[in-house]
Each structure stands twice: as C-alpha cells, then as structure tokens.
Design an enzyme around this catalytic site. Structure first.
Site, PDB file in Angstrom:
ATOM      1  N   TRP A 235      -9.005   1.839  -0.476  1.00 46.31           N
ATOM      2  CA  TRP A 235      -9.249   0.923   0.644  1.00 46.31           C
ATOM      3  C   TRP A 235     -10.600   0.206   0.537  1.00 46.31           C
ATOM      4  O   TRP A 235     -10.799  -0.817   1.188  1.00 46.31           O
ATOM      5  CB  TRP A 235      -9.129   1.664   1.989  1.00 46.31           C
ATOM      6  CG  TRP A 235      -7.698   1.816   2.439  1.00 46.31           C
ATOM      7  CD1 TRP A 235      -7.016   2.979   2.642  1.00 46.31           C
ATOM      8  CD2 TRP A 235      -6.778   0.750   2.762  1.00 46.31           C
ATOM      9  NE1 TRP A 235      -5.725   2.707   3.064  1.00 46.31           N
ATOM     10  CE2 TRP A 235      -5.557   1.357   3.141  1.00 46.31           C
ATOM     11  CE3 TRP A 235      -6.854  -0.641   2.755  1.00 46.31           C
ATOM     12  CZ2 TRP A 235      -4.434   0.613   3.519  1.00 46.31           C
ATOM     13  CZ3 TRP A 235      -5.739  -1.374   3.125  1.00 46.31           C
ATOM     14  CH2 TRP A 235      -4.542  -0.749   3.502  1.00 46.31           C
TER      15      TRP A 235
ATOM     16  N   ARG B 211      -0.555   8.586  13.622  1.00 50.95           N
ATOM     17  CA  ARG B 211       0.404   7.934  12.724  1.00 50.95           C
ATOM     18  C   ARG B 211       0.833   8.778  11.519  1.00 50.95           C
ATOM     19  O   ARG B 211       0.331   9.847  11.284  1.00 50.95           O
ATOM     20  CB  ARG B 211      -0.180   6.614  12.230  1.00 50.95           C
ATOM     21  CG  ARG B 211      -1.519   6.718  11.527  1.00 50.95           C
ATOM     22  CD  ARG B 211      -1.956   5.319  11.063  1.00 50.95           C
ATOM     23  NE  ARG B 211      -3.222   5.345  10.365  1.00 50.95           N
ATOM     24  CZ  ARG B 211      -4.406   5.123  10.928  1.00 50.95           C
ATOM     25  NH1 ARG B 211      -4.495   4.841  12.214  1.00 50.95           N
ATOM     26  NH2 ARG B 211      -5.509   5.183  10.204  1.00 50.95           N
ATOM     27  N   ASP B 212       1.759   8.176  10.765  1.00 49.59           N
ATOM     28  CA  ASP B 212       2.206   8.646   9.448  1.00 49.59           C
ATOM     29  C   ASP B 212       3.018   9.945   9.515  1.00 49.59           C
ATOM     30  O   ASP B 212       2.699  10.935   8.849  1.00 49.59           O
ATOM     31  CB  ASP B 212       1.013   8.807   8.487  1.00 49.59           C
ATOM     32  CG  ASP B 212       0.151   7.552   8.405  1.00 49.59           C
ATOM     33  OD1 ASP B 212       0.654   6.465   8.754  1.00 49.59           O
ATOM     34  OD2 ASP B 212      -1.034   7.661   8.018  1.00 49.59           O
TER      35      ASP B 212
ATOM     36  N   GLN C 152       4.644   0.414   2.162  1.00 50.34           N
ATOM     37  CA  GLN C 152       3.941  -0.515   3.040  1.00 50.34           C
ATOM     38  C   GLN C 152       3.840  -1.861   2.321  1.00 50.34           C
ATOM     39  O   GLN C 152       3.285  -1.936   1.222  1.00 50.34           O
ATOM     40  CB  GLN C 152       2.539   0.029   3.358  1.00 50.34           C
ATOM     41  CG  GLN C 152       2.554   1.205   4.314  1.00 50.34           C
ATOM     42  CD  GLN C 152       2.889   0.754   5.726  1.00 50.34           C
ATOM     43  OE1 GLN C 152       2.071   0.216   6.433  1.00 50.34           O
ATOM     44  NE2 GLN C 152       4.145   0.964   6.128  1.00 50.34           N
TER      45      GLN C 152
ATOM     46  N   GLU D 165      -5.093  10.649   7.268  1.00 51.68           N
ATOM     47  CA  GLU D 165      -3.874   9.844   7.219  1.00 51.68           C
ATOM     48  C   GLU D 165      -2.831  10.548   6.356  1.00 51.68           C
ATOM     49  O   GLU D 165      -3.149  11.430   5.554  1.00 51.68           O
ATOM     50  CB  GLU D 165      -4.178   8.458   6.622  1.00 51.68           C
ATOM     51  CG  GLU D 165      -5.262   7.705   7.392  1.00 51.68           C
ATOM     52  CD  GLU D 165      -5.501   6.273   6.889  1.00 51.68           C
ATOM     53  OE1 GLU D 165      -5.555   5.370   7.729  1.00 51.68           O
ATOM     54  OE2 GLU D 165      -5.655   6.070   5.671  1.00 51.68           O
TER      55      GLU D 165
ATOM     56  N   ASN E 254       0.842  -1.202   0.000  1.00 53.42           N
ATOM     57  CA  ASN E 254       0.000   0.000   0.000  1.00 53.42           C
ATOM     58  C   ASN E 254       0.871   1.245   0.000  1.00 53.42           C
ATOM     59  O   ASN E 254       1.686   1.387  -0.934  1.00 53.42           O
ATOM     60  CB  ASN E 254      -1.131  -0.020   1.046  1.00 53.42           C
ATOM     61  CG  ASN E 254      -0.773  -0.258   2.480  1.00 53.42           C
ATOM     62  OD1 ASN E 254      -0.372  -1.352   2.858  1.00 53.42           O
ATOM     63  ND2 ASN E 254      -0.917   0.736   3.317  1.00 53.42           N
ATOM     64  N   ASP E 255       0.747   2.146   0.945  1.00 51.31           N
ATOM     65  CA  ASP E 255       1.306   3.498   0.820  1.00 51.31           C
ATOM     66  C   ASP E 255       2.785   3.569   0.439  1.00 51.31           C
ATOM     67  O   ASP E 255       3.595   2.791   0.950  1.00 51.31           O
ATOM     68  CB  ASP E 255       1.236   4.238   2.161  1.00 51.31           C
ATOM     69  CG  ASP E 255      -0.079   4.134   2.860  1.00 51.31           C
ATOM     70  OD1 ASP E 255      -1.028   3.578   2.311  1.00 51.31           O
ATOM     71  OD2 ASP E 255      -0.148   4.630   4.001  1.00 51.31           O
TER      72      ASP E 255
ATOM     73  N   PHE F 280       4.364   0.940  10.207  1.00 47.09           N
ATOM     74  CA  PHE F 280       3.386   1.648   9.385  1.00 47.09           C
ATOM     75  C   PHE F 280       4.072   2.793   8.626  1.00 47.09           C
ATOM     76  O   PHE F 280       5.280   2.934   8.629  1.00 47.09           O
ATOM     77  CB  PHE F 280       2.246   2.176  10.266  1.00 47.09           C
ATOM     78  CG  PHE F 280       1.129   1.191  10.514  1.00 47.09           C
ATOM     79  CD1 PHE F 280       1.284  -0.172  10.298  1.00 47.09           C
ATOM     80  CD2 PHE F 280      -0.110   1.640  10.982  1.00 47.09           C
ATOM     81  CE1 PHE F 280       0.235  -1.068  10.533  1.00 47.09           C
ATOM     82  CE2 PHE F 280      -1.154   0.750  11.219  1.00 47.09           C
ATOM     83  CZ  PHE F 280      -0.992  -0.587  10.998  1.00 47.09           C
ATOM     84  N   SER F 281       3.250   3.634   8.009  1.00 45.03           N
ATOM     85  CA  SER F 281       3.782   4.648   7.092  1.00 45.03           C
ATOM     86  C   SER F 281       4.623   5.702   7.796  1.00 45.03           C
ATOM     87  O   SER F 281       4.459   5.977   8.983  1.00 45.03           O
ATOM     88  CB  SER F 281       2.632   5.310   6.338  1.00 45.03           C
ATOM     89  OG  SER F 281       2.146   4.379   5.393  1.00 45.03           O
TER      90      SER F 281
HETATM   91  C1  FRU Z   1      -2.955   4.621   4.861  1.00 46.73           C
HETATM   92  C2  FRU Z   1      -2.634   3.786   6.081  1.00 46.73           C
HETATM   93  C3  FRU Z   1      -1.755   4.578   7.022  1.00 46.73           C
HETATM   94  C4  FRU Z   1      -1.060   3.502   7.794  1.00 46.73           C
HETATM   95  C5  FRU Z   1      -0.854   2.439   6.743  1.00 46.73           C
HETATM   96  C6  FRU Z   1      -0.916   1.052   7.269  1.00 46.73           C
HETATM   97  O1  FRU Z   1      -3.293   3.872   3.745  1.00 46.73           O
HETATM   98  O2  FRU Z   1      -3.829   3.370   6.706  1.00 46.73           O
HETATM   99  O3  FRU Z   1      -2.477   5.496   7.832  1.00 46.73           O
HETATM  100  O4  FRU Z   1       0.154   3.956   8.344  1.00 46.73           O
HETATM  101  O5  FRU Z   1      -1.868   2.631   5.780  1.00 46.73           O
HETATM  102  O6  FRU Z   1      -0.558   0.114   6.288  1.00 46.73           O
END
Ligand code: FRU
Length: 476
Positions: A282, A142-143, A38, A194, A21-22, A78-79
């Site tokens: 998502w 997060r992030d 990710q 996010e 993902n991200d 995570f991100s």
């Molecule tokens: C965004 C997210 C972030 C998180 C990550 C987890 O797509 O939900 O907020 O850090 O993906 O994989």
C-alpha cells in the site's frame, strides 16, 4: 502510459487491464479454483471496488471471467470470501450445494453482506436481507473469512475490526452472533488489521500435533515498511482463539515488501491448504509502473507448519502444479567464488532450486544475481555471518517507484543441518524466495531494465560449494 508487456508475469496472475488489489472469494468447486479480486473495472487506480473473477483447473493457467460483483446501494464491494454450502444450510439452493460469498459492503459505513450463486460462480444474486452483519459504530469493520467448524457444527467468521480480529458464529451463513475478540494484547499494532484467515494445520505433517493459524494483514507496520502479514499460532475451540506465544512475539509470513492480504482457498479437495497474496504494498501500489494493468498476485503456495530451532513456524512453498510448466532444465554442481561459479544463464521467468553447503563455506555471503546486465541486478543471497536470507533490489532497474522501493530486505534463517536450501521463483517483475522448508520467505517486486535477463551465481569473501542446482524456465 504505453504497454509494459516485459513486466507481465508468465505464471503469476494479473488482471487483463486496470487496477487489482486483494485476492477474494477463493474457493474450489466442481473442478475449478476460483479467484476473485478487488478490482476497478474502469481504471488503473483504486476505486469502484468490484470483484473481478478468474478460474483455473491447475492454479497456473487462468481464465478471465466477467466482473462478478459490482457496487450497489450499500456501497463498494470490499474484500471477503466464498464457501461451498454443501448441505444448503442457507436454504438458498433448494437442497443442492451452491456457492456463498461474504464480503464487505463499503458505503457510509462498512458492513458484511452476502451473495450466492447456483451456476458455479458465473452469476451472483445479492441476498435481499443484506447486510447480514450491520455496522455497530466501527470505522474499520471488514474482510469476512468463513469456514465450517465441524466440532461445533456451525460456520465461523473471522472479521477485522480496527486492530483486532472478531469471531462470529452462524448455523446458516445468514444470522451471525459474536463469539469473541482477539488481539488487544498480542502481535504488531503499527496499523489497522485487515484480511484475517483462520485454519488448522498439521505440524511436520503430524495432524495430532496440529495447531490453529490466525492470519492477519497489517497496514502500515509491516516488516519491510508499509503493508505486511503477521500470523499467530495457537488453539481455537470454536469460540475463542488462544495464542501460544507471549504478547509481544510477532511472526511474519513474508519479510519482503510485496506480499499482502493473502487468504486461503476454501474446500480444496485433497486437504492441502493453499493461498496466494497480492504482490504489492500500500506504500506504492498506486505508483507501480505497469500498464495496462496495475497489481498482480503471487504464485499460489502450499502452507505447512514446521518445527524449527526457534519453534513452530508457518512454511510456504510454491504449489507443485508449477513444476508442470518447467522447461529447459539446466543442472550444475561445483564451487562458487569471486572468480566464478555456475555458467550464466538467461531468463526472466525462472524456477531455481539450490542446495549450498554451509559446512566448510568460507564465503561471507553467496547466492544469485538475477535480472542482471552490466548495470543492473537483483541480488538474492544468504549472509553467512548474520545467518539471514536477503533480497537486494537497490539496483534492480526502475526503483523510483517510491522512496522505500530501493531497499534490501532480510529474514533470519539459522542453518538447520549444514545445508542451505533455496527455492526461487522469478516472474518478469518479481522475485519470490523460499528458504529451507519455506519458513523464511521474501517476496519483492522489481522492474528490471530491458535486457537485464542474466542469472548468475555469486560468492563474496571466500568459497561455497553448490551440491545441487537446477534452473528451469517457467512457461505457462
Ligand atoms: C486490504 C484492504 C481491505 C479492504 C480492501 C479494499 O488491502 O484495505 O481491508 O477490504 O483492501 O480494497
């Protein structure tokens, strides 16, 4: 599932296998653009979240590297971001420059942690004092995205906290103090916020009229359903972000369904602000029918601010590096009507540059059918009456991915000077459409049927003149 190599993009990044993902940790250092992401190294669903890694010298060809960060006692990785600590403010590099990554440790709670690398990102050491920002009772925390704020001589971090962005400051990347919070009364709040980013851009190339741009991904509550990206324009004084717009004005970075979690590269040498996003949503990311990988990135894009009749807007265009892998140019000009238009062409990785004359057009809509055969097509067009750009993927091929997948996505695009400029990048299983200077963007996944390889022009209800059209194959 068997391999779906026909849907493997040619120029857009995908992991060799398994879930992605991200984009994370995007930084330029010593001649390389780093792209972390990710990643689940062990399966094609979300889980075991780690940072996958790739590098590129030209943003088009990517070299896959081993997984950079794996889960530990503080949880999944995570991100987050990476920066060059040029002057060793952290004291982690013995006076030399090095790379510092800040990411979310996601265990029982979400907290911010740090890792560092003295060998151009090839190996990483987790900081012994992690977490550098412990959780203070927030469920969504997060992030982190960090940049050096020269005027206040400190690092500034943007962090997503519930449906707000919180800013922190630090002299050394290790100790952080909270500065301010933004978002209570502004923007879209249909979901959790996010992956923030904060940077300053010139307006129409003029730095004196520059503005700060605060990027916020939101899930759900995006413009095409599910996840999407909003942004705010305003001022940042080193402590507080002050938006220009009224509280309920919402600006979207991309009005397709499949552009998410985009953040910009740090330390790009020539002053360009470059980013890419995760090309998925998502709502259905887990059901995207590709194998042995699941998840891809958009083409890297350059960001600008442009003045439009509606106000200042974020604008995106594919990076110029993409033009180096253009092959087999076809050019045309002429009139498109229901009787025909440009000669059909073939291709599933194409770069299209088109200028349509709106002045004098009698068609009610016009554009391109791509990934087409006699049964299927993805339609990319301009609705003259409604003054909007659209992508229609209702008959694009495999649309059973999710109930929201067969859809038509639109973005307003009032004509500026009687000419409609379109730039379209198609890459096997996606379309990325940039209207005018790139202030109107639609990014959509599609899963065309085998043999839907035709691209053609269309016009409905009348005629439109194409003053210039170029089509290239993209071959990385
Ligand atoms: C965004 C997210 C972030 C998180 C990550 C987890 O797509 O939900 O907020 O850090 O993906 O994989």
């Amino acid at each position: 599932a068997s391999e779906t190599s026909q849907w493997r993009p040619s120029v857009c990044f995908t992991p060799e296998r398994n879930w992605m993902n991200d984009p994370n940790g995007m930084v330029y250092f010593k001649g390389e653009y780093h792209l972390f992401f990710q990643h689940n190294p062990y399966g094609d669903q979300w889980g075991n979240m780690s940072w996958g890694h790739a590098v590129s010298t030209d943003l088009v060809h990517w070299k896959h590297l081993p997984v950079a960060l794996e889960p530990d006692e503080l949880g999944d990785i995570f991100s987050g971001c990476a920066v060059v600590d040029h002057h060793d403010t952290s004291g982690l590099f013995g006076g030399r420059p090095g790379l510092v990554a800040l990411y979310t440790s996601a265990g029982d709670t979400q907290q911010q942690s740090l890792a560092y690398s003295s060998d151009r990102g090839r190996s990483w050491t987790k900081y012994s004092g992690n977490p550098v920002i412990p959780n203070s009772g927030e469920a969504d925390f997060r992030d982190p995205k960090v940049f050096w704020h020269a005027a206040t001589n400190r690092w500034v971090m943007s962090l997503a906290v519930g449906d707000r962005i919180r800013f922190y400051g630090s002299p050394n990347l290790l100790q952080w103090e909270q500065l301010s919070e933004f978002g209570a009364n502004h923007g879209a709040h249909g979901g959790v916020w996010e992956c923030p980013d904060l940077f300053r851009l010139p307006v129409d190339g003029d730095d004196r009229r520059g503005k700060w741009v605060l990027i916020v991904s939101i899930n759900p509550g995006g413009p095409a359903g599910g996840s999407g990206m909003q942004y705010f324009l305003g001022d940042f004084d080193g402590t507080t972000f002050t938006p220009d717009a009224a509280p309920d004005d919402v600006l979207w970075a991309d009005e397709g369904a499949d552009f998410y979690a985009a953040v910009s590269w740090s330390d790009v040498p020539d002053g360009r602000r470059l980013w890419l996003g995760w090309m998925s949503n998502w709502s259905y990311a887990a059901d995207v029918p590709t194998s042995p990988w699941r998840g891809g990135m958009s083409a890297p894009r350059e960001l600008e601010l442009v003045s439009t009749a509606a106000g200042t807007r974020l604008a995106q265009q594919p990076v110029t590096e993409l033009e180096r892998v253009r092959r087999n140019r076809r050019a045309w000009s002429g009139t498109v009507s229901e009787q025909g238009g440009a000669p059909n062409t073939e291709g599933t990785a194409l770069d299209v540059v088109a200028e349509f004359q709106l002045a004098g057009a009698t068609a009610t809509s016009f554009g391109f059918d791509v990934f087409a055969n006699d049964s299927y097509r993805t339609r990319i067009g301009y609705d003259v009456t409604r003054q909007e750009l659209f992508v229609d993927r209702r008959s694009s091929g495999r649309t059973t991915v999710h109930s929201s997948f067969p859809a038509r996505h639109t973005v307003p695009l009032p004509p500026t000077d009687g000419v409609l400029r379109l730039r379209i990048v198609l890459d096997r299983a996606n379309v990325q459409v940039f209207g005018d200077r790139g202030q109107a963007v639609i990014t959509d996944l599609v899963f065309p049927d085998d043999g839907s390889t035709r691209a053609s022009t269309f016009a409905i209800g009348g005629e439109v003149t194409v003053q210039a059209l170029e089509v290239f194959d993209l071959d990385a």
